[in-house]
Design a protein around this motif. Structure first.
Motif, PDB file in Angstrom:
ATOM      1  N   TYR A  62       0.624  -1.181  -0.171  1.00 16.54           N
ATOM      2  CA  TYR A  62      -0.244   0.047   0.049  1.00 16.54           C
ATOM      3  C   TYR A  62       0.967   1.313  -0.207  1.00 16.54           C
ATOM      4  O   TYR A  62       0.524   2.293  -0.529  1.00 16.54           O
ATOM      5  N   GLU A  63       1.954   1.432   1.028  1.00 19.39           N
ATOM      6  CA  GLU A  63       2.672   2.355   0.887  1.00 19.39           C
ATOM      7  C   GLU A  63       3.496   2.648  -0.495  1.00 19.39           C
ATOM      8  O   GLU A  63       3.635   3.998  -0.671  1.00 19.39           O
ATOM      9  N   ARG A  64       3.845   1.860  -0.946  1.00 18.68           N
ATOM     10  CA  ARG A  64       4.715   1.748  -2.123  1.00 18.68           C
ATOM     11  C   ARG A  64       4.071   2.108  -3.318  1.00 18.68           C
ATOM     12  O   ARG A  64       4.576   2.811  -4.285  1.00 18.68           O
ATOM     13  N   TYR A  65       2.727   1.464  -3.339  1.00 18.28           N
ATOM     14  CA  TYR A  65       1.970   1.228  -4.673  1.00 18.28           C
ATOM     15  C   TYR A  65       0.514   1.569  -4.222  1.00 18.28           C
ATOM     16  O   TYR A  65      -0.511   0.803  -4.506  1.00 18.28           O
ATOM     17  N   PRO A  66       0.199   3.055  -3.489  1.00 16.13           N
ATOM     18  CA  PRO A  66      -1.183   3.229  -3.199  1.00 16.13           C
ATOM     19  C   PRO A  66      -1.984   3.068  -4.350  1.00 16.13           C
ATOM     20  O   PRO A  66      -3.309   2.723  -4.388  1.00 16.13           O
ATOM     21  N   ASP A  67      -1.858   3.592  -5.661  1.00 18.68           N
ATOM     22  CA  ASP A  67      -2.627   3.613  -6.690  1.00 18.68           C
ATOM     23  C   ASP A  67      -2.895   2.127  -7.239  1.00 18.68           C
ATOM     24  O   ASP A  67      -4.039   1.955  -8.005  1.00 18.68           O
ATOM     25  N   THR A  68      -2.038   1.151  -7.091  1.00 17.03           N
ATOM     26  CA  THR A  68      -2.386   0.080  -7.784  1.00 17.03           C
ATOM     27  C   THR A  68      -2.563  -1.149  -6.718  1.00 17.03           C
ATOM     28  O   THR A  68      -2.404  -2.300  -6.961  1.00 17.03           O
ATOM     29  N   HIS A  69      -2.676  -0.776  -5.613  1.00 21.24           N
ATOM     30  CA  HIS A  69      -2.692  -1.896  -4.371  1.00 21.24           C
ATOM     31  C   HIS A  69      -4.040  -2.486  -4.412  1.00 21.24           C
ATOM     32  O   HIS A  69      -5.050  -1.775  -4.613  1.00 21.24           O
ATOM     33  N   LEU A  71      -2.844  -4.893  -6.480  1.00 19.68           N
ATOM     34  CA  LEU A  71      -2.515  -5.714  -7.725  1.00 19.68           C
ATOM     35  C   LEU A  71      -1.134  -5.720  -7.796  1.00 19.68           C
ATOM     36  O   LEU A  71      -0.392  -6.741  -8.312  1.00 19.68           O
ATOM     37  N   ARG A  72      -0.036  -4.757  -7.434  1.00 26.75           N
ATOM     38  CA  ARG A  72       1.197  -4.459  -7.390  1.00 26.75           C
ATOM     39  C   ARG A  72       1.767  -5.767  -6.554  1.00 26.75           C
ATOM     40  O   ARG A  72       2.622  -6.506  -6.932  1.00 26.75           O
ATOM     41  N   GLY A  73       1.273  -5.562  -5.325  1.00 28.39           N
ATOM     42  CA  GLY A  73       1.634  -6.567  -4.536  1.00 28.39           C
ATOM     43  C   GLY A  73       1.667  -8.064  -4.709  1.00 28.39           C
ATOM     44  O   GLY A  73       2.288  -8.774  -4.636  1.00 28.39           O
ATOM     45  N   ALA A  74       0.211  -8.116  -5.569  1.00 26.24           N
ATOM     46  CA  ALA A  74       0.049  -9.563  -5.773  1.00 26.24           C
ATOM     47  C   ALA A  74       0.928 -10.090  -6.780  1.00 26.24           C
ATOM     48  O   ALA A  74       1.474 -11.413  -6.699  1.00 26.24           O
ATOM     49  N   GLU A  75       1.416  -9.348  -7.620  1.00 24.76           N
ATOM     50  CA  GLU A  75       2.781  -9.831  -8.684  1.00 24.76           C
ATOM     51  C   GLU A  75       3.838 -10.223  -7.903  1.00 24.76           C
ATOM     52  O   GLU A  75       4.414 -11.037  -8.018  1.00 24.76           O
ATOM     53  N   GLU A  76       4.019  -9.224  -6.759  1.00 23.95           N
ATOM     54  CA  GLU A  76       5.433  -9.438  -6.305  1.00 23.95           C
ATOM     55  C   GLU A  76       5.355 -10.773  -5.404  1.00 23.95           C
ATOM     56  O   GLU A  76       6.300 -11.683  -5.383  1.00 23.95           O
ATOM     57  N   ALA A  89      -6.453 -14.288  -1.585  1.00 24.57           N
ATOM     58  CA  ALA A  89      -7.022 -13.560  -0.313  1.00 24.57           C
ATOM     59  C   ALA A  89      -6.688 -11.955  -0.623  1.00 24.57           C
ATOM     60  O   ALA A  89      -7.627 -11.326  -0.020  1.00 24.57           O
ATOM     61  N   ILE A  90      -5.215 -11.814  -0.775  1.00 27.91           N
ATOM     62  CA  ILE A  90      -4.989 -10.386  -0.821  1.00 27.91           C
ATOM     63  C   ILE A  90      -5.763  -9.587  -1.920  1.00 27.91           C
ATOM     64  O   ILE A  90      -6.126  -8.509  -1.642  1.00 27.91           O
ATOM     65  N   LEU A  91      -5.968 -10.222  -2.921  1.00 33.47           N
ATOM     66  CA  LEU A  91      -6.733  -9.432  -3.950  1.00 33.47           C
ATOM     67  C   LEU A  91      -8.277  -9.403  -3.549  1.00 33.47           C
ATOM     68  O   LEU A  91      -8.659  -8.174  -4.278  1.00 33.47           O
ATOM     69  N   GLY A  92      -8.747 -10.090  -2.889  1.00 32.17           N
ATOM     70  CA  GLY A  92     -10.056 -10.022  -2.291  1.00 32.17           C
ATOM     71  C   GLY A  92     -10.239  -9.330  -1.332  1.00 32.17           C
ATOM     72  O   GLY A  92     -11.504  -9.163  -0.873  1.00 32.17           O
ATOM     73  N   HIS A  93      -9.200  -8.774  -0.619  1.00 25.33           N
ATOM     74  CA  HIS A  93      -9.567  -8.253   0.762  1.00 25.33           C
ATOM     75  C   HIS A  93     -10.372  -6.874   0.669  1.00 25.33           C
ATOM     76  O   HIS A  93     -10.680  -6.381   1.753  1.00 25.33           O
TER      77      HIS A  93
END
Length: 188
Positions: A62-69, A71-76, A89-93
Protein backbone atom coordinates in the motif's frame (compact mmCIF):
# COMPACT_ATOMS: atom_id res chain seq x y z
CA UNK A 1 11.61 -19.38 -3.08
CA UNK A 2 9.46 -22.36 -2.18
CA UNK A 3 6.85 -21.97 0.54
CA UNK A 4 7.91 -18.66 2.09
CA UNK A 5 7.96 -18.79 5.88
CA UNK A 6 6.32 -16.46 8.38
CA UNK A 7 9.76 -14.89 8.83
CA UNK A 8 9.98 -14.30 5.06
CA UNK A 9 6.54 -12.66 5.14
CA UNK A 10 7.58 -10.39 8.02
CA UNK A 11 10.79 -9.39 6.20
CA UNK A 12 8.76 -8.54 3.08
CA UNK A 13 6.31 -6.46 5.11
CA UNK A 14 9.17 -4.65 6.87
CA UNK A 15 10.97 -3.98 3.56
CA UNK A 16 7.91 -2.62 1.73
CA UNK A 17 6.13 -0.91 4.62
CA UNK A 18 8.09 1.89 6.33
CA UNK A 19 5.33 3.04 8.68
CA UNK A 20 5.00 1.44 12.07
CA UNK A 21 1.23 1.96 11.98
CA UNK A 22 0.72 -0.10 8.82
CA UNK A 23 3.10 -2.80 10.06
CA UNK A 24 1.04 -3.02 13.26
CA UNK A 25 -2.13 -3.23 11.19
CA UNK A 26 -0.62 -6.20 9.33
CA UNK A 27 0.23 -7.85 12.65
CA UNK A 28 -3.29 -7.15 13.94
CA UNK A 29 -4.99 -8.71 10.92
CA UNK A 30 -2.59 -11.65 11.06
CA UNK A 31 -3.44 -12.21 14.75
CA UNK A 32 -7.18 -12.20 14.03
CA UNK A 33 -6.88 -14.45 10.97
CA UNK A 34 -4.71 -16.84 13.03
CA UNK A 35 -7.26 -16.80 15.85
CA UNK A 36 -10.02 -17.75 13.42
CA UNK A 37 -7.88 -20.46 11.80
CA UNK A 38 -7.01 -22.07 15.12
CA UNK A 39 -10.14 -21.52 17.20
CA UNK A 40 -13.02 -21.43 14.74
CA UNK A 41 -11.95 -23.38 11.66
CA UNK A 42 -9.56 -26.00 13.12
CA UNK A 43 -6.66 -25.18 10.82
CA UNK A 44 -3.18 -26.24 11.88
CA UNK A 45 0.29 -26.38 10.39
CA UNK A 46 1.40 -26.10 7.66
CA UNK A 47 -1.80 -24.43 6.32
CA UNK A 48 -1.78 -22.06 9.30
CA UNK A 49 1.35 -20.41 7.87
CA UNK A 50 -0.54 -19.67 4.65
CA UNK A 51 -3.32 -18.01 6.65
CA UNK A 52 -0.84 -15.96 8.67
CA UNK A 53 1.00 -14.79 5.55
CA UNK A 54 -2.26 -13.60 3.96
CA UNK A 55 -3.22 -11.64 7.08
CA UNK A 56 0.22 -10.15 7.59
CA UNK A 57 0.78 -9.17 3.96
CA UNK A 58 -2.67 -8.00 2.86
CA UNK A 59 -1.58 -4.31 2.75
CA UNK A 60 2.18 -4.72 2.33
CA UNK A 61 2.28 -2.87 -1.01
CA UNK A 62 0.00 0.00 0.00
CA UNK A 63 2.67 2.57 0.89
CA UNK A 64 4.81 1.79 -2.16
CA UNK A 65 1.99 1.51 -4.69
CA UNK A 66 -1.16 3.12 -3.26
CA UNK A 67 -2.74 3.59 -6.69
CA UNK A 68 -2.40 -0.06 -7.72
CA UNK A 69 -2.79 -1.73 -4.29
CA UNK A 70 -3.13 -4.73 -4.02
CA UNK A 71 -2.46 -5.60 -7.68
CA UNK A 72 1.24 -4.70 -7.62
CA UNK A 73 1.72 -6.60 -4.37
CA UNK A 74 0.03 -9.68 -5.82
CA UNK A 75 2.54 -9.67 -8.68
CA UNK A 76 5.41 -9.57 -6.18
CA UNK A 77 3.91 -12.39 -4.09
CA UNK A 78 3.55 -14.59 -7.18
CA UNK A 79 7.16 -13.82 -8.13
CA UNK A 80 8.31 -14.82 -4.64
CA UNK A 81 6.42 -18.12 -4.70
CA UNK A 82 3.60 -17.41 -2.28
CA UNK A 83 0.68 -19.83 -2.41
CA UNK A 84 -2.13 -18.92 -4.83
CA UNK A 85 -4.50 -18.87 -1.81
CA UNK A 86 -2.46 -16.03 -0.29
CA UNK A 87 -2.52 -14.02 -3.51
CA UNK A 88 -6.26 -14.61 -3.97
CA UNK A 89 -7.02 -13.57 -0.37
CA UNK A 90 -4.99 -10.39 -0.75
CA UNK A 91 -6.61 -9.52 -4.07
CA UNK A 92 -10.06 -10.00 -2.53
CA UNK A 93 -9.51 -8.22 0.78
CA UNK A 94 -11.19 -5.07 -0.46
CA UNK A 95 -14.33 -4.64 -2.48
CA UNK A 96 -12.60 -2.20 -4.86
CA UNK A 97 -10.71 -4.94 -6.74
CA UNK A 98 -13.80 -6.84 -7.83
CA UNK A 99 -11.99 -10.11 -7.06
CA UNK A 100 -14.49 -12.58 -5.58
CA UNK A 101 -13.72 -14.10 -2.20
CA UNK A 102 -14.26 -17.79 -2.87
CA UNK A 103 -12.03 -19.34 -0.22
CA UNK A 104 -12.59 -19.31 3.51
CA UNK A 105 -9.15 -17.71 3.86
CA UNK A 106 -10.09 -14.82 1.56
CA UNK A 107 -13.37 -14.25 3.40
CA UNK A 108 -11.57 -14.36 6.76
CA UNK A 109 -8.93 -11.79 5.74
CA UNK A 110 -11.75 -9.56 4.50
CA UNK A 111 -13.71 -9.99 7.74
CA UNK A 112 -10.68 -9.26 9.93
CA UNK A 113 -9.16 -6.36 8.01
CA UNK A 114 -11.47 -3.42 8.71
CA UNK A 115 -12.88 -4.92 11.91
CA UNK A 116 -9.47 -5.21 13.56
CA UNK A 117 -8.72 -1.57 12.77
CA UNK A 118 -12.11 -0.45 14.02
CA UNK A 119 -11.79 -2.41 17.29
CA UNK A 120 -8.33 -0.89 17.85
CA UNK A 121 -9.78 2.59 17.23
CA UNK A 122 -12.48 1.90 19.82
CA UNK A 123 -9.82 0.73 22.30
CA UNK A 124 -7.83 3.95 21.74
CA UNK A 125 -10.73 6.10 22.96
CA UNK A 126 -11.42 4.04 26.08
CA UNK A 127 -10.19 5.50 29.39
CA UNK A 128 -7.32 3.01 29.76
CA UNK A 129 -6.70 2.42 26.04
CA UNK A 130 -7.21 -1.28 26.66
CA UNK A 131 -8.85 -4.10 24.71
CA UNK A 132 -10.33 -5.18 28.05
CA UNK A 133 -12.62 -2.14 27.79
CA UNK A 134 -13.96 -3.11 24.36
CA UNK A 135 -16.91 -5.42 23.80
CA UNK A 136 -19.41 -5.93 20.96
CA UNK A 137 -21.81 -3.39 22.49
CA UNK A 138 -19.12 -0.66 22.50
CA UNK A 139 -18.22 -1.45 18.88
CA UNK A 140 -21.85 -1.29 17.72
CA UNK A 141 -22.30 2.03 19.53
CA UNK A 142 -19.22 3.50 17.82
CA UNK A 143 -20.38 2.17 14.44
CA UNK A 144 -23.48 4.35 14.78
CA UNK A 145 -21.29 7.43 15.34
CA UNK A 146 -20.60 8.50 11.74
CA UNK A 147 -17.89 10.90 12.89
CA UNK A 148 -15.88 8.13 14.55
CA UNK A 149 -13.30 6.42 12.31
CA UNK A 150 -15.26 7.77 9.35
CA UNK A 151 -12.93 6.16 6.82
CA UNK A 152 -14.13 2.70 7.90
CA UNK A 153 -16.94 1.34 5.75
CA UNK A 154 -19.60 0.17 8.19
CA UNK A 155 -21.12 -2.09 5.56
CA UNK A 156 -17.81 -3.94 5.21
CA UNK A 157 -17.75 -4.53 8.98
CA UNK A 158 -21.10 -6.30 8.89
CA UNK A 159 -20.56 -7.96 5.51
CA UNK A 160 -17.33 -9.58 6.75
CA UNK A 161 -19.17 -11.40 9.54
CA UNK A 162 -21.83 -12.56 7.09
CA UNK A 163 -19.23 -13.87 4.65
CA UNK A 164 -17.61 -16.10 7.27
CA UNK A 165 -20.96 -17.17 8.67
CA UNK A 166 -20.48 -15.79 12.18
CA UNK A 167 -23.05 -13.66 14.01
CA UNK A 168 -21.87 -10.05 14.18
CA UNK A 169 -21.44 -9.79 17.96
CA UNK A 170 -19.55 -13.09 18.01
CA UNK A 171 -17.29 -11.86 15.20
CA UNK A 172 -16.47 -8.70 17.16
CA UNK A 173 -15.68 -10.79 20.25
CA UNK A 174 -13.47 -13.12 18.18
CA UNK A 175 -11.54 -10.19 16.70
CA UNK A 176 -11.03 -8.77 20.19
CA UNK A 177 -9.73 -12.17 21.34
CA UNK A 178 -7.40 -12.33 18.34
CA UNK A 179 -6.05 -8.85 19.04
CA UNK A 180 -5.47 -9.73 22.68
CA UNK A 181 -2.92 -12.34 21.56
CA UNK A 182 -0.64 -9.45 20.48
CA UNK A 183 -1.85 -6.79 22.89
CA UNK A 184 1.69 -5.95 24.06
CA UNK A 185 2.82 -5.30 20.48
CA UNK A 186 -0.26 -3.14 19.92
CA UNK A 187 0.09 -1.34 23.26
CA UNK A 188 -3.49 -2.23 24.19
Amino acid sequence: MANPTREDAWELLAEWTPSDALRKHGLAVEACVRWYAEHKFGIGEPELQTWCAAGLLHDFDYERYPDTHPLRGAEELRRLGYAPEVVEAILGHGDHTGVPRVSLLARTVYACDEMSGFVIAVAYVRPNRSLDEVDPRAVVKKMKDKGFARQVDREQLTKGAVEIGVPFDEHVANVIDGLKTIRTTLGL
